[in-house]
Design an enzyme around this catalytic site. Structure first.
Site, PDB file in Angstrom:
ATOM      1  N   ILE A  33      54.344  38.380  44.222  1.00 16.59           N
ATOM      2  CA  ILE A  33      54.124  38.589  42.785  1.00 16.59           C
ATOM      3  C   ILE A  33      54.820  39.869  42.324  1.00 16.59           C
ATOM      4  O   ILE A  33      55.477  39.886  41.278  1.00 16.59           O
ATOM      5  CB  ILE A  33      52.607  38.606  42.465  1.00 16.59           C
ATOM      6  CG1 ILE A  33      51.987  37.256  42.826  1.00 16.59           C
ATOM      7  CG2 ILE A  33      52.353  38.940  40.991  1.00 16.59           C
ATOM      8  CD1 ILE A  33      50.467  37.210  42.833  1.00 16.59           C
ATOM      9  N   GLU A  50      32.895  40.022  38.998  1.00 19.81           N
ATOM     10  CA  GLU A  50      33.408  38.994  38.092  1.00 19.81           C
ATOM     11  C   GLU A  50      32.358  37.914  37.937  1.00 19.81           C
ATOM     12  O   GLU A  50      31.872  37.408  38.948  1.00 19.81           O
ATOM     13  CB  GLU A  50      34.683  38.375  38.669  1.00 19.81           C
ATOM     14  CG  GLU A  50      35.887  39.130  38.220  1.00 19.81           C
ATOM     15  CD  GLU A  50      37.199  38.528  38.684  1.00 19.81           C
ATOM     16  OE1 GLU A  50      37.282  37.291  38.829  1.00 19.81           O
ATOM     17  OE2 GLU A  50      38.136  39.303  38.891  1.00 19.81           O
ATOM     18  N   ARG A 104      42.878  42.345  42.423  1.00 19.56           N
ATOM     19  CA  ARG A 104      41.454  42.047  42.538  1.00 19.56           C
ATOM     20  C   ARG A 104      40.699  43.237  41.950  1.00 19.56           C
ATOM     21  O   ARG A 104      41.114  44.392  42.131  1.00 19.56           O
ATOM     22  CB  ARG A 104      41.036  41.853  44.005  1.00 19.56           C
ATOM     23  CG  ARG A 104      41.450  40.502  44.601  1.00 19.56           C
ATOM     24  CD  ARG A 104      40.661  39.336  44.014  1.00 19.56           C
ATOM     25  NE  ARG A 104      41.013  38.057  44.609  1.00 19.56           N
ATOM     26  CZ  ARG A 104      41.891  37.194  44.092  1.00 19.56           C
ATOM     27  NH1 ARG A 104      42.528  37.470  42.963  1.00 19.56           N
ATOM     28  NH2 ARG A 104      42.135  36.047  44.703  1.00 19.56           N
ATOM     29  N   HIS A 113      40.399  36.646  34.407  1.00 25.50           N
ATOM     30  CA  HIS A 113      41.068  36.173  35.625  1.00 25.50           C
ATOM     31  C   HIS A 113      41.961  34.958  35.312  1.00 25.50           C
ATOM     32  O   HIS A 113      41.717  33.846  35.804  1.00 25.50           O
ATOM     33  CB  HIS A 113      40.043  35.836  36.716  1.00 25.50           C
ATOM     34  CG  HIS A 113      40.610  35.937  38.097  1.00 25.50           C
ATOM     35  ND1 HIS A 113      39.915  36.454  39.162  1.00 25.50           N
ATOM     36  CD2 HIS A 113      41.821  35.580  38.591  1.00 25.50           C
ATOM     37  CE1 HIS A 113      40.663  36.396  40.251  1.00 25.50           C
ATOM     38  NE2 HIS A 113      41.845  35.859  39.939  1.00 25.50           N
TER      39      HIS A 113
HETATM   40  P1  NAP Z   1      51.771  39.065  49.066  1.00 30.20           P
HETATM   41  O1  NAP Z   1      53.081  38.392  48.910  1.00 30.20           O
HETATM   42  O2  NAP Z   1      51.091  39.045  50.394  1.00 30.20           O
HETATM   43  O3  NAP Z   1      51.968  40.590  48.591  1.00 30.20           O
HETATM   44  C1  NAP Z   1      51.013  41.570  48.759  1.00 30.20           C
HETATM   45  C2  NAP Z   1      51.741  42.889  48.956  1.00 30.20           C
HETATM   46  O4  NAP Z   1      50.771  43.935  49.049  1.00 30.20           O
HETATM   47  C3  NAP Z   1      52.571  42.904  50.239  1.00 30.20           C
HETATM   48  O5  NAP Z   1      53.868  43.227  49.901  1.00 30.20           O
HETATM   49  C4  NAP Z   1      51.944  44.024  51.089  1.00 30.20           C
HETATM   50  O6  NAP Z   1      53.002  44.757  51.702  1.00 30.20           O
HETATM   51  C5  NAP Z   1      51.225  44.846  50.044  1.00 30.20           C
HETATM   52  N1  NAP Z   1      50.069  45.546  50.606  1.00 30.20           N
HETATM   53  C6  NAP Z   1      49.093  45.049  51.412  1.00 30.20           C
HETATM   54  N2  NAP Z   1      48.233  46.028  51.733  1.00 30.20           N
HETATM   55  C7  NAP Z   1      48.684  47.141  51.132  1.00 30.20           C
HETATM   56  C8  NAP Z   1      48.235  48.483  51.108  1.00 30.20           C
HETATM   57  N3  NAP Z   1      47.150  48.864  51.794  1.00 30.20           N
HETATM   58  N4  NAP Z   1      48.931  49.387  50.394  1.00 30.20           N
HETATM   59  C9  NAP Z   1      50.037  49.002  49.705  1.00 30.20           C
HETATM   60  N5  NAP Z   1      50.527  47.755  49.695  1.00 30.20           N
HETATM   61  C10 NAP Z   1      49.845  46.841  50.405  1.00 30.20           C
HETATM   62  O7  NAP Z   1      50.710  38.505  48.031  1.00 30.20           O
HETATM   63  P2  NAP Z   1      50.979  37.941  46.562  1.00 30.20           P
HETATM   64  O8  NAP Z   1      51.179  36.473  46.633  1.00 30.20           O
HETATM   65  O9  NAP Z   1      51.996  38.792  45.890  1.00 30.20           O
HETATM   66  O10 NAP Z   1      49.520  38.180  45.923  1.00 30.20           O
HETATM   67  C11 NAP Z   1      48.964  39.490  45.892  1.00 30.20           C
HETATM   68  C12 NAP Z   1      47.509  39.451  45.469  1.00 30.20           C
HETATM   69  O11 NAP Z   1      47.429  39.160  44.086  1.00 30.20           O
HETATM   70  C13 NAP Z   1      46.661  38.343  46.124  1.00 30.20           C
HETATM   71  O12 NAP Z   1      46.173  38.735  47.376  1.00 30.20           O
HETATM   72  C14 NAP Z   1      45.555  38.102  45.116  1.00 30.20           C
HETATM   73  O13 NAP Z   1      44.399  38.855  45.439  1.00 30.20           O
HETATM   74  C15 NAP Z   1      46.148  38.606  43.805  1.00 30.20           C
HETATM   75  N6  NAP Z   1      46.353  37.497  42.855  1.00 30.20           N
HETATM   76  C16 NAP Z   1      45.691  37.530  41.670  1.00 30.20           C
HETATM   77  C17 NAP Z   1      45.895  36.511  40.765  1.00 30.20           C
HETATM   78  C18 NAP Z   1      45.168  36.502  39.455  1.00 30.20           C
HETATM   79  O14 NAP Z   1      44.934  35.422  38.916  1.00 30.20           O
HETATM   80  N7  NAP Z   1      44.809  37.638  38.907  1.00 30.20           N
HETATM   81  C19 NAP Z   1      46.763  35.447  41.047  1.00 30.20           C
HETATM   82  C20 NAP Z   1      47.425  35.459  42.261  1.00 30.20           C
HETATM   83  C21 NAP Z   1      47.203  36.488  43.166  1.00 30.20           C
HETATM   84  P3  NAP Z   1      52.737  45.622  53.036  1.00 30.20           P
HETATM   85  O15 NAP Z   1      52.039  44.718  53.987  1.00 30.20           O
HETATM   86  O16 NAP Z   1      54.101  46.072  53.454  1.00 30.20           O
HETATM   87  O17 NAP Z   1      51.883  46.781  52.598  1.00 30.20           O
END
Ligand code: NAP
Length: 325
Positions: free
Chosen positions: A157, A266, A237, A285
């Site tokens: 994202i 939520e 989140r 959300h």
């Molecule tokens: P993703 O591709 O796994 O990306 C998450 C990123 O966060 C990764 O690049 C990871 O990189 C980084 N990360 C993990 N732990 C971290 C930390 N402690 N400090 C800094 N960076 C960190 O996941 P995505 O598909 O983009 O989705 C991300 C999140 O968005 C989901 O897990 C979900 O909770 C949320 N989401 C919300 C909605 C909504 O409706 N609001 C919709 C979709 C998703 P590193 O491992 O290198 O740190």
């Protein structure tokens, strides 16, 4: 083989429901009211599809000893007790990727709305009927173009958010634990440590998964680093942001504004003090909530469900069935 018993935690679109009903004995939580704890609601199950974020706990697995698969409609699965799932060899699936552009679009909707006072403008004209003459001195916002955006949690994202930022001629900084030099080169974006990113960004957007490490990752100390003109967007989140510290930061002018797609808890309590702030915008959300994307998500979740019930490899798996790699 007996027809597998499946529970779905919220109504899903009919065309996908019909396909699941053709293969499974389906019980679905139909009302829009809050779902009781899942363990209290359901008989022993073979499969569970979560369409929402109600906790899926170890206790639930005790009442469903034959549970083979938990299929999450969504990419984040922090509401599922992952250790308990792993211990019992239950498969866990989610729907990554398909919602990245849609969630990035909503990030921009929130960012632009907060920066350019879209909701106060709507309130001014349509709700309060206050537009009696042209006033050049009301509702000034902040420029988005040529500003600096800091993307925290640069994965699927975050990458889609960065691509959109380039069209606004923005300087793009990102923070994650492992750098992505390929993305830096491809997009012309810069890596920054979190502290630096918070100090220099005009807009900070959050896209981390919810883990122990990311719980309250933006709190009092972080708000103190941010510019008084900065706007925070949280679409990851709710618990990624300490809401008490956010209230202080917004009411004391430590930052200019915020927009949240997610809250803790939520839904947020209707008497929560954050709801009284006029420099905060909260959406219920909606990150992935478009007609096209939700259909794709439930279809992927159905594919995960069917595979898990058969003990086969989940096409979009977090944890595969025991013995399947
Ligand atoms: P993703 O591709 O796994 O990306 C998450 C990123 O966060 C990764 O690049 C990871 O990189 C980084 N990360 C993990 N732990 C971290 C930390 N402690 N400090 C800094 N960076 C960190 O996941 P995505 O598909 O983009 O989705 C991300 C999140 O968005 C989901 O897990 C979900 O909770 C949320 N989401 C919300 C909605 C909504 O409706 N609001 C919709 C979709 C998703 P590193 O491992 O290198 O740190």
């Amino acid at each position: 083989m007996a027809v597998p018993k499946v529970f779905i935690t919220r109504p899903i679109p009919e065309p996908v429901l019909v396909q699941i009903q053709a293969e499974c004995d389906v019980d679905m939580w139909h009302t829009s009211a809050i779902l009781p704890p899942i363990a209290e609601k359901i008989p022993p199950l073979d499969g569970l599809m979560t369409y929402g974020h109600e906790p899926v706990t170890a206790q639930m697995f005790d009442t469903s000893p034959n549970l083979k698969v938990v299929s999450v409609v969504g990419v984040g699965y922090d509401h599922v007790d992952e250790d308990a799932v792993r211990e019992r060899g239950i498969a866990l699936g989610h729907t990554p990727g398909v919602l990245s552009d849609t969630t990035a679009d909503m990030t921009w909707a929130l960012l632009l709305a907060a920066a350019r006072n879209v909701v106060p403008a709507y309130n001014h004209v349509q709700v309060n009927k206050q537009w009696h003459y042209y006033d050049p001195n009301i509702l000034w916002g902040y420029d988005v173009h040529h500003a600096t955006i800091g993307i925290v949690g640069m994965g699927r994202i975050g990458y889609a958010v960065a691509k959109r930022a380039l069209a606004f001629d923005m300087k793009v900084l990102y923070y994650k634990r492992e750098r992505r030099p390929d993305w830096e080169e491809e997009l012309g974006i810069e890596y920054a440590e979190l502290e630096h990113l918070l100090k220099v960004s005009d807009f900070v957007t959050l896209h981390v998964p919810l883990t122990e490490e990311t719980t309250h990752m933006i709190g009092k100390d972080e708000f103190e680093l941010m510019k008084p003109t900065a706007i925070l967007v949280n679409i990851a989140r709710g618990p990624a942001v300490d809401h008490e510290a956010l209230y202080e930061a917004l009411s004391e002018g430590q930052i200019a504004g915020a927009a949240l797609d997610v809250t803790e808890p939520e839904p947020i309590n209707t008497d929560h003090p954050l709801l009284d702030l006029d420099n905060l915008l909260i959406a219920p959300h909606l990150g992935s909530a478009t007609i096209q994307t939700r259909m794709k998500m439930v279809t992927m979740a159905m594919e995960n469900l069917f595979a898990g019930l058969k003990g086969e490899r989940l096409p979009y798996g977090v944890l595969q069935p025991r013995g399947v790699s």
